[in-house]
Design an enzyme around this catalytic site. Structure first.
Site, PDB file in Angstrom:
ATOM      1  N   CYS A 137      -3.433   0.688   0.302  1.00 20.07           N
ATOM      2  CA  CYS A 137      -3.173   0.087  -1.010  1.00 20.07           C
ATOM      3  C   CYS A 137      -3.741  -1.327  -1.059  1.00 20.07           C
ATOM      4  O   CYS A 137      -3.161  -2.267  -0.507  1.00 20.07           O
ATOM      5  CB  CYS A 137      -1.666   0.068  -1.289  1.00 20.07           C
ATOM      6  N   CYS A 140      -1.505  -3.862  -2.834  1.00 21.34           N
ATOM      7  CA  CYS A 140      -0.326  -4.248  -2.044  1.00 21.34           C
ATOM      8  C   CYS A 140      -0.673  -5.248  -0.945  1.00 21.34           C
ATOM      9  O   CYS A 140       0.070  -6.207  -0.710  1.00 21.34           O
ATOM     10  CB  CYS A 140       0.301  -3.010  -1.396  1.00 21.34           C
ATOM     11  N   ASP A 141      -1.800  -5.025  -0.257  1.00 24.81           N
ATOM     12  CA  ASP A 141      -2.080  -5.772   0.975  1.00 24.81           C
ATOM     13  C   ASP A 141      -3.346  -6.625   0.937  1.00 24.81           C
ATOM     14  O   ASP A 141      -3.676  -7.282   1.926  1.00 24.81           O
ATOM     15  CB  ASP A 141      -2.187  -4.787   2.151  1.00 24.81           C
TER      16      ASP A 141
END
Length: 306
Positions: A137, A140-141
């Site tokens: 993701c 997300c990261d």
């Protein structure tokens, strides 16, 4: 522990398909409940940094769009149940969904909208460096790789979208793709070509993730030669696998595990309907998932009316 209340429909999944079904269920005055694996979840849409193809909400972040869907469902009085569905059984035309915590819900019908999960590469080092440089993701990261070098593995819309997102954070982004041509839309491909810090590595197949405590590189095979790419982060975007193990032996699935169902959501199991990315379809997008949810409620209504 078994819930005494009998619902008209249990909606499994709280992504765009499930939330759309919830909205239409409330409008149809059906007794419905949305069973969600994650508290206050809105599905994989929350991982998208920007949604440019949902009419009327151009440029909305996936997280914000998902929250709008959920708020809409909540404002109409939708009931939510937090729990991971583990088993579905039926008796006398009543379905019972059993959850990991031992609780259960029963209903006359089910709309299965549990979506998909990211496919893994299953190569050396993948498990070892998962969450230590390997992610699935970018939204997300991605922030962890500010001014660093990162790679995206894949050639579809998700892969190129991830690369574009990372290009505004990382020093350099590499796209590793096993073919010469991408499956992604032409619009995304053109955006990638215009980015000075995105480099394409084509006809290349990753064979191993390497590093010490953290990921430091990706070994890949290209034209019969093995090469090493030094990166701090790697994002895998090579497709998805449907969450349909629970439906084995209940409804017909295709060879890839997707529920065989048309736009009306009707499956081979009476009273069980499929919506969103989990069903057989040519286009898996937010707008088609929302459409599926609405269509499934109409199918539920017809089924309940006999």
């Amino acid at each position: 522990m078994k819930t005494e209340s009998l619902y008209d429909v249990i909606i499994i999944g709280s992504g765009p398909a499930g939330l759309s079904a919830a909205i239409y269920a409330q409008r149809a005055q059906l007794k419905a409940v949305v069973a969600e694996k994650e508290y206050m979840g809105t599905g994989q849409i929350a991982e998208s940094s920007r949604v440019d193809n949902y009419p009327g909400l151009f440029g909305e972040s996936g997280y914000d769009l998902g929250e709008k869907f959920r708020t809409h469902a909540e404002e109409l009085g939708t009931e939510f149940f937090e729990g991971e569905a583990e088993k579905i059984t039926s008796s006398d035309n009543i379905y019972t969904v059993s959850f990991a915590d031992g609780k259960s819900l029963s209903a006359k019908t089910i709309i299965y909208a549990a979506g998909t999960y990211r496919r893994r590469l299953n190569i050396r080092g993948e498990q070892e460096f998962s969450a230590r440089g390997i992610s699935y993701c970018a939204v997300c990261d991605g922030a962890f790789y500010k001014d660093k070098r990162a790679a995206v593995i894949g050639g579809g819309d998700t892969a190129l979208s991830d690369a574009l997102y990372l290009s505004d954070i990382a020093e350099r982004v590499y796209i590793i793709h096993r073919r010469e041509e991408f499956r992604a839309s032409e619009a995304l491909q053109e955006k990638v070509r215009q980015k000075h810090n995105i480099e394409l590595i084509l006809n290349a197949v990753p064979v191993e993730f390497v590093g010490d405590k953290l990921l430091t590189g990706i070994k890949y095979s290209q034209n019969g030669e093995e090469k090493l790419l030094h990166v701090s982060g790697s994002f895998t975007a090579v497709g998805s696998i449907p969450n349909t193990d629970i439906l084995q032996g209940i409804a017909d699935l295709d060879k890839n595990g997707y529920v065989i169902a048309g736009e009306d959501g009707v499956t081979s199991a009476k009273g069980l309907f499929a919506a969103g990315d989990v069903r057989t379809k040519s286009l898996r997008q937010v707008i088609t998932a929302a459409s599926d949810g609405a269509n499934c409620i109409e199918s539920v209504r017809r089924y309940l009316c006999g």
